[in-house]
Design an enzyme around this catalytic site. Structure first.
Site, PDB file in Angstrom:
ATOM      1  N   HIS A 315      18.143  -9.290   0.587  1.00 51.60           N
ATOM      2  CA  HIS A 315      17.117  -9.256   1.639  1.00 51.60           C
ATOM      3  C   HIS A 315      16.234 -10.479   1.506  1.00 51.60           C
ATOM      4  O   HIS A 315      15.972 -10.932   0.393  1.00 51.60           O
ATOM      5  CB  HIS A 315      16.275  -7.982   1.519  1.00 51.60           C
ATOM      6  CG  HIS A 315      15.519  -7.675   2.763  1.00 51.60           C
ATOM      7  ND1 HIS A 315      14.298  -8.247   3.039  1.00 51.60           N
ATOM      8  CD2 HIS A 315      15.836  -6.889   3.813  1.00 51.60           C
ATOM      9  CE1 HIS A 315      13.890  -7.810   4.222  1.00 51.60           C
ATOM     10  NE2 HIS A 315      14.797  -6.993   4.709  1.00 51.60           N
ATOM     11  N   ASP A 373      20.630  -0.862   4.969  1.00 59.72           N
ATOM     12  CA  ASP A 373      21.912  -0.633   5.639  1.00 59.72           C
ATOM     13  C   ASP A 373      22.997  -0.117   4.697  1.00 59.72           C
ATOM     14  O   ASP A 373      24.079   0.236   5.156  1.00 59.72           O
ATOM     15  CB  ASP A 373      22.397  -1.939   6.290  1.00 59.72           C
ATOM     16  CG  ASP A 373      21.467  -2.370   7.399  1.00 59.72           C
ATOM     17  OD1 ASP A 373      21.164  -1.529   8.250  1.00 59.72           O
ATOM     18  OD2 ASP A 373      21.033  -3.531   7.409  1.00 59.72           O
TER      19      ASP A 373
HETATM   20  N1  CMC Z   1      26.369 -11.053  -1.251  1.00 64.19           N
HETATM   21  C1  CMC Z   1      26.577 -12.139  -2.043  1.00 64.19           C
HETATM   22  N2  CMC Z   1      25.680 -13.124  -2.194  1.00 64.19           N
HETATM   23  C2  CMC Z   1      24.509 -13.019  -1.527  1.00 64.19           C
HETATM   24  C3  CMC Z   1      24.237 -11.920  -0.705  1.00 64.19           C
HETATM   25  C4  CMC Z   1      25.215 -10.907  -0.574  1.00 64.19           C
HETATM   26  N3  CMC Z   1      24.998  -9.841   0.221  1.00 64.19           N
HETATM   27  N4  CMC Z   1      23.023 -12.081  -0.139  1.00 64.19           N
HETATM   28  C5  CMC Z   1      22.540 -13.235  -0.609  1.00 64.19           C
HETATM   29  N5  CMC Z   1      23.441 -13.805  -1.459  1.00 64.19           N
HETATM   30  C6  CMC Z   1      23.255 -15.050  -2.213  1.00 64.19           C
HETATM   31  C7  CMC Z   1      23.441 -16.260  -1.313  1.00 64.19           C
HETATM   32  O1  CMC Z   1      24.771 -16.719  -1.338  1.00 64.19           O
HETATM   33  C8  CMC Z   1      22.471 -17.240  -1.930  1.00 64.19           C
HETATM   34  O2  CMC Z   1      23.077 -17.805  -3.069  1.00 64.19           O
HETATM   35  P1  CMC Z   1      22.721 -19.350  -3.472  1.00 64.19           P
HETATM   36  O3  CMC Z   1      21.266 -19.388  -3.744  1.00 64.19           O
HETATM   37  O4  CMC Z   1      23.578 -19.590  -4.672  1.00 64.19           O
HETATM   38  O5  CMC Z   1      23.115 -20.177  -2.294  1.00 64.19           O
HETATM   39  C9  CMC Z   1      21.320 -16.370  -2.418  1.00 64.19           C
HETATM   40  O6  CMC Z   1      21.906 -15.070  -2.640  1.00 64.19           O
HETATM   41  C10 CMC Z   1      20.196 -16.246  -1.417  1.00 64.19           C
HETATM   42  O7  CMC Z   1      20.741 -15.847  -0.176  1.00 64.19           O
HETATM   43  P2  CMC Z   1      20.263 -16.401   1.212  1.00 64.19           P
HETATM   44  O8  CMC Z   1      21.351 -16.239   2.207  1.00 64.19           O
HETATM   45  O9  CMC Z   1      19.675 -17.760   1.046  1.00 64.19           O
HETATM   46  O10 CMC Z   1      19.070 -15.384   1.501  1.00 64.19           O
HETATM   47  P3  CMC Z   1      18.450 -15.053   2.897  1.00 64.19           P
HETATM   48  O11 CMC Z   1      17.104 -14.542   2.624  1.00 64.19           O
HETATM   49  O12 CMC Z   1      18.545 -16.204   3.832  1.00 64.19           O
HETATM   50  O13 CMC Z   1      19.400 -13.897   3.472  1.00 64.19           O
HETATM   51  C11 CMC Z   1      20.320 -11.775   3.957  1.00 64.19           C
HETATM   52  C12 CMC Z   1      19.104 -12.547   3.431  1.00 64.19           C
HETATM   53  C13 CMC Z   1      19.930 -10.325   4.150  1.00 64.19           C
HETATM   54  C14 CMC Z   1      20.743 -12.338   5.321  1.00 64.19           C
HETATM   55  C15 CMC Z   1      21.484 -11.897   2.923  1.00 64.19           C
HETATM   56  O14 CMC Z   1      21.101 -11.297   1.710  1.00 64.19           O
HETATM   57  C16 CMC Z   1      22.787 -11.264   3.439  1.00 64.19           C
HETATM   58  O15 CMC Z   1      23.538 -11.915   4.151  1.00 64.19           O
HETATM   59  N6  CMC Z   1      23.043  -9.956   3.091  1.00 64.19           N
HETATM   60  C17 CMC Z   1      24.189  -9.252   3.627  1.00 64.19           C
HETATM   61  C18 CMC Z   1      23.891  -8.754   5.034  1.00 64.19           C
HETATM   62  C19 CMC Z   1      22.920  -7.593   5.040  1.00 64.19           C
HETATM   63  O16 CMC Z   1      23.062  -6.638   4.298  1.00 64.19           O
HETATM   64  N7  CMC Z   1      21.933  -7.660   5.964  1.00 64.19           N
HETATM   65  C20 CMC Z   1      20.957  -6.597   6.155  1.00 64.19           C
HETATM   66  C21 CMC Z   1      19.580  -7.021   5.771  1.00 64.19           C
HETATM   67  S1  CMC Z   1      18.408  -5.634   5.660  1.00 64.19           S
HETATM   68  C22 CMC Z   1      18.295  -4.965   7.233  1.00 64.19           C
HETATM   69  C23 CMC Z   1      17.937  -5.904   8.320  1.00 64.19           C
HETATM   70  O17 CMC Z   1      17.294  -6.935   8.156  1.00 64.19           O
HETATM   71  O18 CMC Z   1      18.318  -5.595   9.434  1.00 64.19           O
END
Ligand code: CMC
Length: 439
Positions: A315, A373
């Site tokens: 998140h 989720d």
């Molecule tokens: N699986 C594997 N690696 C992950 C994941 C994951 N689910 N989420 C983040 N990472 C890694 C990502 O690769 C990055 O690594 P690095 O720093 O080495 O590049 C690091 O963690 C930070 O991730 P980010 O993408 O920069 O973080 P963000 O804040 O931009 O993204 C997120 C947040 C929710 C989009 C992401 O965690 C994700 O894609 N999660 C899976 C989708 C998900 O479950 N979404 C629902 C969110 S909660 C409900 C809502 O908002 O609606």
């Protein structure tokens, strides 16, 4: 007129431009909770520089009194009330009132609010023809975007956004009609007749009735399912300035009508990084298929060359347990128990996946925990709700958050049209060459 800086302090932030040696004092604003905020509104005028923050990781876009998140501690408050307390002791209609008006209702206010929402649950009959324009296999989120936007064409008496009464009527209509539209999207997809809402039923109950009832026989809604759905709605009702809420605010900042703004919010919610994750989680658990395959998927999630991510994990704000996930995990076990579902292989996979991920150095170091989720889809599945409708239910629940935030934005005297700037890295001005001279 409200003070331009909500909570100004005497503290300032000094910014020094190393190119010129000039220093700038930027005011610091203090909220009631959360980190201080550097007020950069005059930054460009004074320094001729913009800030650069793709994804808004360090940018506060507005002042708000509705929802507070402490991502480090895993705290979520609606108008000051902790989410787990509301999920346990309140109900969705009360939470809607709280989000919209800022206070818990008195018994009289609650009764009136429920009656007023119920009064608006029916859709204009003409809207039925809209559904017929879609293919039967349309994703229900496409229907939600289209039909919600189309409400603008039907309810002209609630689109004057300068009139507080119009705004509240539009807000009530949206909260009330969303379950009706969602259930109709489902009925259309399976070719069954639409069910009209029933005013004697509660909000969640009515939705389940419109989903699973049919005109040929009486349908009694299972109270366990209605209670679980009500709780899920509470947990998803608002989440401060997430992508879809910011979309609603940005769309609304131009003065667009509320139905169009909420349709924009639904579009943003649809993506798998946001509300679409609940559908993606169930697909992922199904694809994993067996606990023995979990290590392979964990490996893929850690592999930077593989686009696969563990859905329902991570998140932007929570760097600790998402408090909603904790409540949902408990609810998930309760619902399966009460529905007499002893063996749910997807739950077994989810529990094991969570256990393995939480012990894995990659997920620990990046502070990736299960989010809202992760468990909701298993509950929906147990209730017989098809996977493609999971994000639709998120949209139904989030509508109250969207309209509360939209109303707050319109009432904010500091509100301006949202208009970010950019770091331009394209071509500098070039001379146009006529087509016949180009090789
Ligand atoms: N699986 C594997 N690696 C992950 C994941 C994951 N689910 N989420 C983040 N990472 C890694 C990502 O690769 C990055 O690594 P690095 O720093 O080495 O590049 C690091 O963690 C930070 O991730 P980010 O993408 O920069 O973080 P963000 O804040 O931009 O993204 C997120 C947040 C929710 C989009 C992401 O965690 C994700 O894609 N999660 C899976 C989708 C998900 O479950 N979404 C629902 C969110 S909660 C409900 C809502 O908002 O609606």
């Amino acid at each position: 007129m409200k003070d331009k800086s909500a909570n100004p302090s005497t503290d300032t932030f000094t910014l020094t431009d190393n190119r010129s040696g000039k220093s700038y004092e930027l005011p610091i604003l203090k909220g009631t909770l959360g980190p201080d905020v550097i007020d950069i509104r005059k930054l460009y005028a004074e320094t001729k520089c913009f800030t650069y923050d793709p994804g808004f990781t360090s940018t506060g876009s507005c002042e708000s009194k509705i929802t507070f998140i402490d991502g480090e501690k895993g705290i979520l408050l609606y108008r000051g009330y902790p989410i787990d307390v509301l999920a346990e002791q309140s109900d969705f209609m009360e939470v809607c009132y709280l989000l919209l008006y800022g206070e818990l209702p008195t018994p009289g206010q609650k009764k009136k609010f429920e009656k007023d929402i119920t009064y608006h649950t029916m859709l204009h009959e003409q809207l039925i023809y809209f559904f017929r324009g879609f293919r039967r296999d349309t994703h229900p989120m496409a229907v939600m975007c289209g039909v919600t936007g189309a409400l603008s064409a039907f309810y002209h008496d609630s689109t004057d956004i300068t009139d507080p009464h119009h705004r509240m009527v539009a807000s009530y209509r949206l909260i009330a009609k969303m379950p009706t539209i969602a259930a109709m999207a489902y009925k259309f997809s399976i070719g069954q007749p639409f069910m009209y809402p029933r005013n004697e039923l509660g909000y969640a109950e009515n939705f389940l009735y419109m989903m699973f009832g049919n005109p040929c026989e009486e349908y009694k809604v299972n109270p366990v399912q209605a209670k679980a759905l009500d709780r899920i709605l509470i947990l998803h009702a608002d989440h401060e300035q997430n992508a879809s809420t910011s979309t609603v605010r940005l769309a609304g900042s131009s003065g667009a009508n509320p139905f169009a703004c909420i349709a924009a919010g639904i579009a943003s919610l649809w993506g798998p990084a946001h509300g679409g994750a609940n559908e993606a989680v169930l697909k992922m658990l199904t694809e994993i298929g067996d606990k023995k395959n979990i290590p392979e998927f964990i490996k893929r999630a850690k592999d930077k060359k593989d686009p696969f991510r563990l859905m329902g994990f991570g998140h932007r704000v929570y760097k600790n347990f998402d408090p909603r996930a904790r409540v949902l995990e408990k609810t998930c076990h309760e619902v399966l128990d009460e529905l007499g579902i002893e063996d749910e292989p997807l739950l077994d996979i989810a529990v094991e996946l969570e256990r393995i991920a939480l012990e894995d150095e990659y997920f620990i170091s990046k502070k990736l925990y299960p989010n809202v989720d992760f468990y909701s889809g298993i509950i929906f599945k147990a209730m017989g709700i098809p996977t493609s409708l999971f994000t639709v239910l998120f949209a139904v629940a989030r509508t109250v958050g969207w309209v509360a935030q939209w109303n707050e934005m319109i009432e904010d005297p500091t509100q301006k049209i949202g208009r970010p700037r950019q770091l331009f890295t394209g071509a500098v001005e070039r001379k146009y060459t006529p087509l016949h001279t180009r090789k």
